[in-house]
Design an enzyme around this catalytic site. Sequence first.
Site, PDB file in Angstrom:
ATOM      1  N   GLU A  10       0.806  -1.228   0.000  1.00 57.30           N
ATOM      2  CA  GLU A  10       0.000   0.000   0.000  1.00 57.30           C
ATOM      3  C   GLU A  10       0.836   1.273   0.000  1.00 57.30           C
ATOM      4  OE1 GLU A  10      -2.407  -2.615   2.952  1.00 57.30           O
ATOM      5  OE2 GLU A  10      -0.332  -2.395   2.331  1.00 57.30           O
ATOM      6  N   ASP A  83      -1.645  -5.182   3.590  1.00 57.03           N
ATOM      7  CA  ASP A  83      -1.671  -5.468   5.032  1.00 57.03           C
ATOM      8  C   ASP A  83      -2.450  -6.744   5.373  1.00 57.03           C
ATOM      9  OD1 ASP A  83      -0.124  -3.287   5.614  1.00 57.03           O
ATOM     10  OD2 ASP A  83      -1.799  -1.979   6.126  1.00 57.03           O
ATOM     11  N   ASP A  85      -5.017  -7.845   6.959  1.00 55.55           N
ATOM     12  CA  ASP A  85      -6.361  -7.724   7.528  1.00 55.55           C
ATOM     13  C   ASP A  85      -7.364  -7.707   6.383  1.00 55.55           C
ATOM     14  OD1 ASP A  85      -6.034  -5.201   6.421  1.00 55.55           O
ATOM     15  OD2 ASP A  85      -5.998  -4.135   8.333  1.00 55.55           O
ATOM     16  N   GLU A  87      -9.129  -5.296   5.154  1.00 56.04           N
ATOM     17  CA  GLU A  87      -8.931  -4.164   4.249  1.00 56.04           C
ATOM     18  C   GLU A  87      -7.805  -4.467   3.264  1.00 56.04           C
ATOM     19  OE1 GLU A  87     -10.798  -0.540   3.466  1.00 56.04           O
ATOM     20  OE2 GLU A  87     -11.152  -1.820   5.200  1.00 56.04           O
ATOM     21  N   TYR A 299       1.995  -5.652  13.253  1.00 58.24           N
ATOM     22  CA  TYR A 299       0.865  -4.931  12.655  1.00 58.24           C
ATOM     23  C   TYR A 299      -0.036  -4.342  13.726  1.00 58.24           C
ATOM     24  CZ  TYR A 299      -2.764  -3.781   9.296  1.00 58.24           C
ATOM     25  OH  TYR A 299      -3.664  -3.105   8.522  1.00 58.24           O
ATOM     26  N   ARG A 301      -3.188  -3.059  13.642  1.00 58.82           N
ATOM     27  CA  ARG A 301      -4.655  -3.175  13.632  1.00 58.82           C
ATOM     28  C   ARG A 301      -5.013  -4.616  13.961  1.00 58.82           C
ATOM     29  NH1 ARG A 301      -3.757   0.440   9.353  1.00 58.82           N
ATOM     30  NH2 ARG A 301      -4.609   2.503   9.803  1.00 58.82           N
ATOM     31  N   HIS A 345      -2.079 -12.650  13.274  1.00 60.09           N
ATOM     32  CA  HIS A 345      -3.030 -12.132  14.265  1.00 60.09           C
ATOM     33  C   HIS A 345      -2.472 -12.161  15.684  1.00 60.09           C
ATOM     34  CE1 HIS A 345      -5.765 -12.132  10.943  1.00 60.09           C
ATOM     35  NE2 HIS A 345      -5.663 -13.424  10.803  1.00 60.09           N
TER      36      HIS A 345
END
Length: 692
Positions: A10, A83, A85, A87, A299, A301, A345
């Site tokens: 990104e 990323d 996740d 998104e 990460y 988030r 995670h």
Amino acid sequence: MAYKYLVIVESPAKAKTIEKYLGKNYKVVASVGHVRDLPKSKMGIDVENNYEPHYISIRGKGDVIKSLRSAAKKAEKVFLASDPDREGEAIAWHLSFLLGLNLEDKNRVVFNEITKDAVKAAFKEPRSIDVDLVDAQQARRILDRLVGYSISPILWRKVKKGLSAGRVQSIALKMIMDREQEIRDFKPEEYWSLDGNFQKERKKFKASFWGVDGKKKKLPNAASVKEVTDRISSKDFEITKVEKKERMRQAAAPFTTSSLQQEAARKLNFRTRKTMMVAQQLYEGIALGKQGTVGLITYMRTDSKRLSDTAKVEIAELVETTYGSEYISRKVKAQKKAAGSQDAHEAIRPTSVLRTPEEMEKFLDKDQLKLYRLIWSRTVASQMTPAVFDTMKVTLEQNGVRFIANGSKIKFKGFMQVYIESNDDGKEEKDNILPDLAVGETVTSVDIEQKQHFTQPPARFSEATLIKTLEENGVGRPSTYAPTLETIQRRYYVKLAQKRFEPTELGEIVNAIIVDFFPQIIDIHFTAEMERDLDKIAEGQEEWKKVVDHFYRPFEKELAKAEENIEKIQIKDEPAGFDCDLCGQPMVIKLGRYGKFYACSNFPECRNTKAIVKEIGVTCPACHEGQIIERKSKKNRLFYGCNRYPECEFVSWDKPIGRNCPKCDHYLVEKKVKGGKQIICSNGDYEEAVQK
């Protein structure tokens, strides 16, 4: 060919870091976020055709898409490394569509941290795009679009242009409004306290009134206090009970996104947006001199509190070396994994705790260092032994009147050697040591203080407490909190006053409409259930179109009812009490996007406007003509200036009080200090006592 493989991430910062790890066969480029989305100009969802979304290339991304296509044609294989996740999975899916890639290809690379070992290990095990994760993100996007693009036009027509409504923001606004109503409805109740100062030999300690004749007693008024004090006939109290115990306090878990946002607000005074921005920088990579660029945290988030086995072992080794084996938690039984092995995670943690904040200080700016130190300390402490307290509870009695003294002393600091979690009230546990006391002994009361109190209304939400409440109710997800809080402030539904959310008149109007006509939107249980349904979609247990339909069918009926029954609300202008200095017509107070302001009632013929300022009743000490007014800086910090600006350029962070120093005749100001306010000389040579 200059490169064999193209890698798309990104952000340019992330691209720069990863390219250094992968070598000359790889070219790493950035999509700069999303490349496709629903159109801004219309709903973009075909409700009649099973909620089919109509995606378009994002305006302004044409050159980026063109360069990505060009780079992809030159590569033997394209890897999508957005990323880890939902998104990020959606970004990879949209890129796959634009570049004509096969969804079945194993071209999706996921890593939880940006370090050389982690990145290289991830590229050895690429997978295909997880369509279930994409569907979960797509369902959330479509639900939010259905709400926003259905309710917002109604608000535009019925209230004023520029308003919006959203699923999570509507609940956040209602929570703030409900709390405000509690404060308005609150009726303070009187109560009293009796606190005794006692003494054994020369050692003093405090004890608080508990009750009489073995029963706990409240003190609602002065009369009830007198009943108790009338029974106290001497200064001698007998020790009737002594309880000594050992209490353990466990360390807090490693950070999730929301707990990091909350703790950064409490300890560092960071706004939510700032916390996430700085965390992103630490995740994407920091230049560490000869070591090159390295991602310092995993990460950011996540709602997981888990640490990888590799991380646990590394922390245990650090704790043993630095503090001793007695500080290692018994929870750490993991065996060391192969270098670079990754668990997805995880909680937010340093990529290596061996990079201590002290060693990283020379590479980080002030804010980065503060946040890194917070994450590092919390992570290390989470794997350390509990703190141990010796506690003592002593009962003192005379003629049936009972006082109780509680004492505690840290016996073993454990994790508190490294980190102590903040409370919402900012209080931290301190030693309260009692003298050695035994049953049957007599102690002397030095004095007994009688204090009148009144119950206080609940506090308004801060960013930290609002995020905590949203999370506890299962509303939203880690990535949604920062934009939600930003939106309700940008729309001027709420404002921050002394770091607490206060609803505006506009916010009250919008909230009332949504509560009356869209109860499903602000039903916390319904929204929490919706979040669980989105999780089920991500796990492949639910079909996204069914979940959207389950929400939309009753919502559609609410929309029709609202269109028919909401009456147009006229936000009336208030008279300002003075005339326009350009045309002579009366000035009025209008409600705008950023709050209230003065405007000429002769608009649009006269477009004169003025900011609303508050005079403090003090003549300017510089020009002696103007009045001092309250103003706000770009960072929303209050300061004081002359209303004749720019003719007079007087400004002060501290509030002038309208009299001069008796020593040097410079003007005096009121300065906030711990415990109250202080009057000081602007020249720094004089101060008056603190005003409590």
